[in-house]
Structures are given as structure tokens and as C-alpha cells.
Design a protein around this motif. Structure first.
Motif, PDB file in Angstrom:
ATOM      1  N   CYS A   1      17.366  34.206  29.468  1.00  0.00           N
ATOM      2  CA  CYS A   1      16.481  33.042  29.421  1.00  0.00           C
ATOM      3  C   CYS A   1      17.082  32.080  28.403  1.00  0.00           C
ATOM      4  CB  CYS A   1      15.073  33.464  29.009  1.00  0.00           C
ATOM      5  SG  CYS A   1      13.966  32.092  28.584  1.00  0.00           S
ATOM      6  N   VAL A   2      17.324  30.851  28.814  1.00  0.00           N
ATOM      7  CA  VAL A   2      17.959  29.858  27.947  1.00  0.00           C
ATOM      8  C   VAL A   2      17.003  28.694  27.743  1.00  0.00           C
ATOM      9  CG1 VAL A   2      19.930  28.321  27.622  1.00  0.00           C
ATOM     10  CG2 VAL A   2      20.239  30.517  28.782  1.00  0.00           C
ATOM     11  N   ILE A   3      16.717  28.397  26.494  1.00  0.00           N
ATOM     12  CA  ILE A   3      15.808  27.308  26.135  1.00  0.00           C
ATOM     13  C   ILE A   3      16.545  26.375  25.194  1.00  0.00           C
ATOM     14  CG2 ILE A   3      13.621  26.704  25.038  1.00  0.00           C
ATOM     15  CD1 ILE A   3      12.713  29.598  25.780  1.00  0.00           C
ATOM     16  N   SER A   4      16.518  25.086  25.513  1.00  0.00           N
ATOM     17  CA  SER A   4      17.193  24.097  24.673  1.00  0.00           C
ATOM     18  C   SER A   4      16.192  23.064  24.182  1.00  0.00           C
ATOM     19  CB  SER A   4      18.322  23.410  25.445  1.00  0.00           C
ATOM     20  OG  SER A   4      17.814  22.717  26.572  1.00  0.00           O
ATOM     21  N   VAL A   5      16.384  22.637  22.953  1.00  0.00           N
ATOM     22  CA  VAL A   5      15.574  21.585  22.343  1.00  0.00           C
ATOM     23  C   VAL A   5      16.530  20.470  21.929  1.00  0.00           C
ATOM     24  CG1 VAL A   5      13.973  20.985  20.500  1.00  0.00           C
ATOM     25  CG2 VAL A   5      13.890  23.267  21.524  1.00  0.00           C
ATOM     26  N   ASP A   6      16.433  19.318  22.615  1.00  0.00           N
ATOM     27  CA  ASP A   6      17.326  18.187  22.366  1.00  0.00           C
ATOM     28  C   ASP A   6      16.543  17.028  21.751  1.00  0.00           C
ATOM     29  OD1 ASP A   6      20.169  18.460  23.978  1.00  0.00           O
ATOM     30  OD2 ASP A   6      18.559  19.620  24.906  1.00  0.00           O
ATOM     31  N   ASP A   7      17.190  16.326  20.839  1.00  0.00           N
ATOM     32  CA  ASP A   7      16.660  15.034  20.403  1.00  0.00           C
ATOM     33  C   ASP A   7      17.824  14.064  20.266  1.00  0.00           C
ATOM     34  OD1 ASP A   7      17.496  14.496  17.416  1.00  0.00           O
ATOM     35  OD2 ASP A   7      16.845  16.591  17.410  1.00  0.00           O
ATOM     36  N   ASP A   8      17.548  12.775  20.516  1.00  0.00           N
ATOM     37  CA  ASP A   8      18.596  11.755  20.383  1.00  0.00           C
ATOM     38  C   ASP A   8      18.409  10.998  19.073  1.00  0.00           C
ATOM     39  OD1 ASP A   8      16.299  10.389  20.944  1.00  0.00           O
ATOM     40  OD2 ASP A   8      17.057   9.361  22.728  1.00  0.00           O
ATOM     41  N   GLY A   9      18.009  11.745  18.040  1.00  0.00           N
ATOM     42  CA  GLY A   9      17.729  11.136  16.745  1.00  0.00           C
ATOM     43  C   GLY A   9      18.951  10.981  15.873  1.00  0.00           C
ATOM     44  N   VAL A  10      18.737  11.117  14.571  1.00  0.00           N
ATOM     45  CA  VAL A  10      19.772  10.767  13.589  1.00  0.00           C
ATOM     46  C   VAL A  10      20.898  11.792  13.537  1.00  0.00           C
ATOM     47  CG1 VAL A  10      18.176   9.449  12.181  1.00  0.00           C
ATOM     48  CG2 VAL A  10      18.460  11.886  11.742  1.00  0.00           C
ATOM     49  N   GLY A  11      20.655  13.027  13.993  1.00  0.00           N
ATOM     50  CA  GLY A  11      21.703  14.033  13.951  1.00  0.00           C
ATOM     51  C   GLY A  11      22.075  14.415  12.531  1.00  0.00           C
ATOM     52  N   MET A  12      23.176  15.135  12.405  1.00  0.00           N
ATOM     53  CA  MET A  12      23.650  15.560  11.079  1.00  0.00           C
ATOM     54  C   MET A  12      25.104  15.979  11.186  1.00  0.00           C
ATOM     55  SD  MET A  12      21.863  19.347  10.786  1.00  0.00           S
ATOM     56  CE  MET A  12      20.468  19.001  11.885  1.00  0.00           C
TER      57      MET A  12
ATOM     58  N   ARG B   1      14.133   7.770  12.415  1.00  0.00           N
ATOM     59  CA  ARG B   1      14.885   6.776  13.195  1.00  0.00           C
ATOM     60  C   ARG B   1      13.963   5.598  13.472  1.00  0.00           C
ATOM     61  NH1 ARG B   1      17.450   7.589  19.242  1.00  0.00           N
ATOM     62  NH2 ARG B   1      18.879   5.816  19.183  1.00  0.00           N
ATOM     63  N   SER B   2      14.407   4.416  13.141  1.00  0.00           N
ATOM     64  CA  SER B   2      13.531   3.239  13.212  1.00  0.00           C
ATOM     65  C   SER B   2      12.994   2.992  14.620  1.00  0.00           C
ATOM     66  CB  SER B   2      14.290   1.998  12.722  1.00  0.00           C
ATOM     67  OG  SER B   2      15.469   1.798  13.495  1.00  0.00           O
ATOM     68  N   GLY B   3      13.818   3.216  15.621  1.00  0.00           N
ATOM     69  CA  GLY B   3      13.375   2.969  16.985  1.00  0.00           C
ATOM     70  C   GLY B   3      12.774   4.165  17.684  1.00  0.00           C
ATOM     71  N   GLY B   4      12.602   5.266  16.954  1.00  0.00           N
ATOM     72  CA  GLY B   4      12.077   6.473  17.579  1.00  0.00           C
ATOM     73  C   GLY B   4      13.112   7.147  18.453  1.00  0.00           C
ATOM     74  N   GLY B   5      12.670   7.948  19.390  1.00  0.00           N
ATOM     75  CA  GLY B   5      13.618   8.643  20.255  1.00  0.00           C
ATOM     76  C   GLY B   5      12.908   9.605  21.186  1.00  0.00           C
ATOM     77  N   THR B   6      13.715  10.426  21.866  1.00  0.00           N
ATOM     78  CA  THR B   6      13.209  11.333  22.893  1.00  0.00           C
ATOM     79  C   THR B   6      13.496  12.778  22.501  1.00  0.00           C
ATOM     80  OG1 THR B   6      13.620   9.690  24.613  1.00  0.00           O
ATOM     81  CG2 THR B   6      13.336  11.979  25.323  1.00  0.00           C
ATOM     82  N   VAL B   7      12.506  13.633  22.674  1.00  0.00           N
ATOM     83  CA  VAL B   7      12.666  15.071  22.501  1.00  0.00           C
ATOM     84  C   VAL B   7      12.544  15.712  23.875  1.00  0.00           C
ATOM     85  CG1 VAL B   7      11.690  17.178  21.534  1.00  0.00           C
ATOM     86  CG2 VAL B   7      11.809  15.113  20.136  1.00  0.00           C
ATOM     87  N   THR B   8      13.552  16.496  24.248  1.00  0.00           N
ATOM     88  CA  THR B   8      13.575  17.163  25.547  1.00  0.00           C
ATOM     89  C   THR B   8      13.628  18.664  25.334  1.00  0.00           C
ATOM     90  OG1 THR B   8      14.773  15.288  26.509  1.00  0.00           O
ATOM     91  CG2 THR B   8      14.782  17.359  27.744  1.00  0.00           C
ATOM     92  N   VAL B   9      12.702  19.363  25.974  1.00  0.00           N
ATOM     93  CA  VAL B   9      12.657  20.822  25.865  1.00  0.00           C
ATOM     94  C   VAL B   9      12.787  21.400  27.268  1.00  0.00           C
ATOM     95  CG1 VAL B   9      11.405  22.819  24.982  1.00  0.00           C
ATOM     96  CG2 VAL B   9      11.079  20.582  23.908  1.00  0.00           C
ATOM     97  N   LEU B  10      13.805  22.230  27.481  1.00  0.00           N
ATOM     98  CA  LEU B  10      14.067  22.816  28.799  1.00  0.00           C
ATOM     99  C   LEU B  10      14.109  24.335  28.688  1.00  0.00           C
ATOM    100  CD1 LEU B  10      16.981  20.502  30.025  1.00  0.00           C
ATOM    101  CD2 LEU B  10      14.541  20.262  30.487  1.00  0.00           C
ATOM    102  N   GLY B  11      13.541  25.011  29.661  1.00  0.00           N
ATOM    103  CA  GLY B  11      13.619  26.466  29.748  1.00  0.00           C
ATOM    104  C   GLY B  11      14.022  26.870  31.144  1.00  0.00           C
ATOM    105  N   GLU B  12      15.061  27.700  31.264  1.00  0.00           N
ATOM    106  CA  GLU B  12      15.555  28.097  32.576  1.00  0.00           C
ATOM    107  C   GLU B  12      16.190  29.479  32.511  1.00  0.00           C
ATOM    108  OE1 GLU B  12      18.450  25.267  33.785  1.00  0.00           O
ATOM    109  OE2 GLU B  12      19.489  25.279  31.865  1.00  0.00           O
ATOM    110  N   ALA B  13      16.365  30.058  33.674  1.00  0.00           N
ATOM    111  CA  ALA B  13      17.009  31.367  33.770  1.00  0.00           C
ATOM    112  C   ALA B  13      18.487  31.184  34.079  1.00  0.00           C
ATOM    113  CB  ALA B  13      16.343  32.206  34.855  1.00  0.00           C
ATOM    114  N   GLU B  14      19.327  31.948  33.375  1.00  0.00           N
ATOM    115  CA  GLU B  14      20.756  31.999  33.658  1.00  0.00           C
ATOM    116  C   GLU B  14      21.139  33.473  33.795  1.00  0.00           C
ATOM    117  OE1 GLU B  14      23.243  29.926  30.953  1.00  0.00           O
ATOM    118  OE2 GLU B  14      22.315  27.961  31.310  1.00  0.00           O
TER     119      GLU B  14
END
Length: 363
Positions: free
Chosen positions: A290-301, A273-286
Motif C-alpha cells: 500500500c503506497v500513500i503519498s502526501v504532496d504539497d507545492d509549498g516552500v519545500g526545503m 507561502r504567500s499565495g497558498g498552495g495545494t496539498v494532494t494525498v493519494l493512496g493506492e495499491a502497488e
């Protein structure tokens, strides 16, 4: 004078043939079934394993035989009970190993054990057991040997997948990271040294020998190390947020399941992605998970592309996603694989959900 009335003569109850329910007349099958189970367990490690003699003892009990022997493909024989000294048992074993056919001399029978259409060894029985019983016990032994091979193959496959994940370290990333570190040696030696230590941690964790399981804390440390190196390479193009709840840090998880997801987010979501982006990693108890998510606001698919990647039908640079998904399902069951939420141009979110406590999963 007869009254003409017929009378029936009854047999006293004591003379009736005795009747007992069938379930009472049959021998209790419990001990036999238990012995058969033990034989199966003792043969899982193969005919060269440590419990072959115990398996021979169990087979002897099942057949009420004078003696039982089990031989592997080398002809090594382990016995229980007595085999007749006047019978050349070893020559019988050699004959079976060469012909794959049954051999009988006097009251000794040697049967081939066939697993996956291949000779696996020889069962030797001395006594008067019927051939039907011998064949049943041979079939039981073959099934146990086959199960052992399948379990060993599954373990080999899991280790191969782990090696594949280790081998996915991008040479491009390594080259860029070392180039950045080298470029900082003179203008900022402290920063260069810090990044070199991060790089050493990253390589050690990714390539060194580990147990099958680690902790969320160790995986998050590896993630932070990798992201620190990528931020040095990509600069302001990569923004990072990492948050993990303290209660999930000690949770045991399979080794190297989170780091590949973060690497995918950076390599396939942000780098292109030309402008870069953000990677967010969260870990929490539900609850108990244990739920862990890895998000990016990149190009997707496209969602269909994500489905193919999870099925292992992607290119070689994206196999980590399928490997991680398969390993999670093998350990926790079909309900605990990866969940991928994505759309073309809309970024990607990968969710890992595992039990906080799982029997047998320990770091």
C-alpha cells in the motif's frame, strides 16, 4: 624345521574395543535446550510476573536439583520441588538482597541475579549441582530478565512517541479553527455546526486512547477532517485533493502515521507561502504494498534539512516526521520507512509504503 618366516598373530574382531560415533554417545541436547528456552520465555515478564513458578520448574530440571526458588526484590519466593525445612531460606534471601553476595548453608545456595549492574532478585537452589552449572543458569536467568526489560523499554518508547505525536496539535491551529467557527455562528450556523463536528472528530481521533493500529480508512477520515478545518481557516489559500483506492481502505497501519504528514504539509509547506498552495494525498495499491503519498507545492526545503528531520535533529515542531519514520521501521523493518523528496522552493513529497498484509498488524 622352521622356515624362518615370521607370522603375525591377529586379534579376533570380536575382541576389539567397541567404537561408537561421539554424536551417538552424547546425550541428546534437544530437551535441555528446549527447557532453557522455556525458562528464558517464562522470565521475560520479570520475577514478579505470572510465569515465575514455571521458570523455577525449568531450572530445577536443568540442574537436576532437589528444589529451586526465585525471589523478587520484595523477598517473595516461588518454588519448585522441596527446599530443606531445617535451612532458613528466607534469611538467606534477605542476606543476598542486602549484600548482593552469594550465600550458602548446607546444600542450599542463594545467588544474586544482577541485571544492568542492579540487583534484580535471588536464585535459590537445593541439591548437589556444581557451582559452574549454577552460575550458567544464573547467567541464563539474568539474560532473560534483561531482555524483558529491554522489550518493556521499547514498548514504553513507542508509547512515548505516540504521546508526543498527540501533543503536537498546534495551539495556533486550534485557536484559529475555533475563531473561524465562532465567526460563522450567526451568519452561517449550519456551516458553523458542521465545522464544530469536524473539530470534535479531529480532537477525538488525535487525543483519545486508541489501539496500536488502525486502518487506512480511519486515517484518511482524520485527514479529511483536518483539511476541512484548515480550509475554513486558510480559505482559498489552501487547495486540497484526496484520492484513495478502495482496495487499500481496510489495510491496517500504525495509528497516527498519516495525519502528522498532512499537518506538516500544511503548516510548513503552505501556511508560509504567500499565495497558498495545494496539498494532494493519494493512496493506492502497488502489488502487495500500500503506497500513500502526501504532496504539497509549498516552500519545500533543502534535502539536507529533510535528512536531519528524519534523523530527529529538527526543531520540536517537526519531530512528527522522525517519530512516524521510526515507528514504521520498527513495525515493518528498515525497508519501510518514509521517503522524502524535496528541494528549496519546489514543494515536498512524502511517501509511505507498507505491506498490505503484515502478520501481527491488525486494527
Amino acid at each position: 624345521m622352521s622356515s624362518g618366516r615370521a607370522t603375525a598373530r591377529t586379534t579376533p574382531h570380536s575382541s576389539w574395543p567397541s567404537w561408537t560415533p561421539l554424536s551417538r554417545r552424547l546425550r541428546d541436547p534437544g530437551p535441555t535446550l528446549e527447557t532453557a528456552r522455556h525458562v528464558s520465555e517464562d522470565l521475560v515478564d520479570g520475577l514478579s510476573g505470572p510465569r515465575v513458578r514455571a521458570a523455577a520448574r525449568g531450572i530445577r530440571r536443568l540442574l537436576a536439583a532437589d528444589g529451586v526458588g526465585l525471589a523478587d526484590l520484595s523477598g517473595r519466593l516461588l518454588t519448585a520441588g522441596a527446599l530443606p525445612p531445617d535451612v532458613e531460606v528466607h534469611s538467606m534471601i534477605e542476606q543476598v538482597l542486602h549484600t548482593e553476595n552469594q550465600c550458602r548453608k548446607a546444600e542450599v545456595v542463594a545467588l544474586p541475579l544482577i541485571v544492568h549492574d542492579e540487583l534484580a532478585g535471588v536464585l535459590v537452589v537445593a541439591g548437589t549441582a556444581r557451582m559452574t552449572a549454577l552460575r550458567e543458569v544464573a547467567g541464563l536467568s539474568e539474560a532473560a530478565l534483561e531482555r524483558g526489560r529491554l522489550e518493556a523499554s521499547a514498548e514504553d518508547a513507542a508509547e512515548a512517541e505516540l504521546r508526543a505525536l498527540r501533543a503536537e496539535i498546534s495551539p495556533h491551529f486550534v485557536y484559529n479553527a475555533l475563531t473561524v467557527i465562532a465567526g460563522l455562528v450567526r451568519p452561517d450556523p449550519d456551516r458553523s455546526r458542521e465545522l464544530m463536528l469536524d473539530f470534535a472528530d479531529y480532537i477525538r481521533y488525535s487525543l483519545a486512547s486508541h489501539g496500536e493500529y488502525t486502518t487506512v480508512a480511519d486515517e484518511f477520515h482524520a485527514i479529511e477532517t483536518y483539511l476541512a478545518l484548515q480550509r475554513a481557516v486558510l480559505g482559498d489559500r489552501l487547495r486540497v485533493q484526496v484520492r484513495v483506492a478502495p482496495e487499500v481502505l481496510p489495510v491496517a497501519i500504525p495509528y497516527l502515521v498519516l495525519q502528522p504528514l498532512v499537518e506538516n504539509a500544511v503548516r510548513h509547506g503552505i501556511e508560509h507561502r504567500s499565495g497558498g498552495g495545494t496539498v494532494t494525498v493519494l493512496g493506492e495499491a502497488e502489488g502487495t504494498d500500500c503506497v500513500i503519498s502526501v504532496d504539497d507545492d509549498g516552500v519545500g526545503m533543502e534535502p539536507g534539512t529533510a535528512e536531519r528531520l528524519l534523523a530527529g535533529a529538527g526543531d520540536s515542531t517537526s519531530m512528527g516526521l522522525a517519530n512516524v519514520d521510526r515507528r514504521l521501521r520498527n513495525v515493518y523493518g528498515p525497508w519501510f520507512g518514509l521517503v522524502v523528496e524535496t528541494a528549496d522552493g519546489e514543494g515536498t513529497r512524502v511517501v509511505v509504503r507498507v505491506p498490505r498484509f503484515q502478520p501481527g498488524v491488525m486494527p
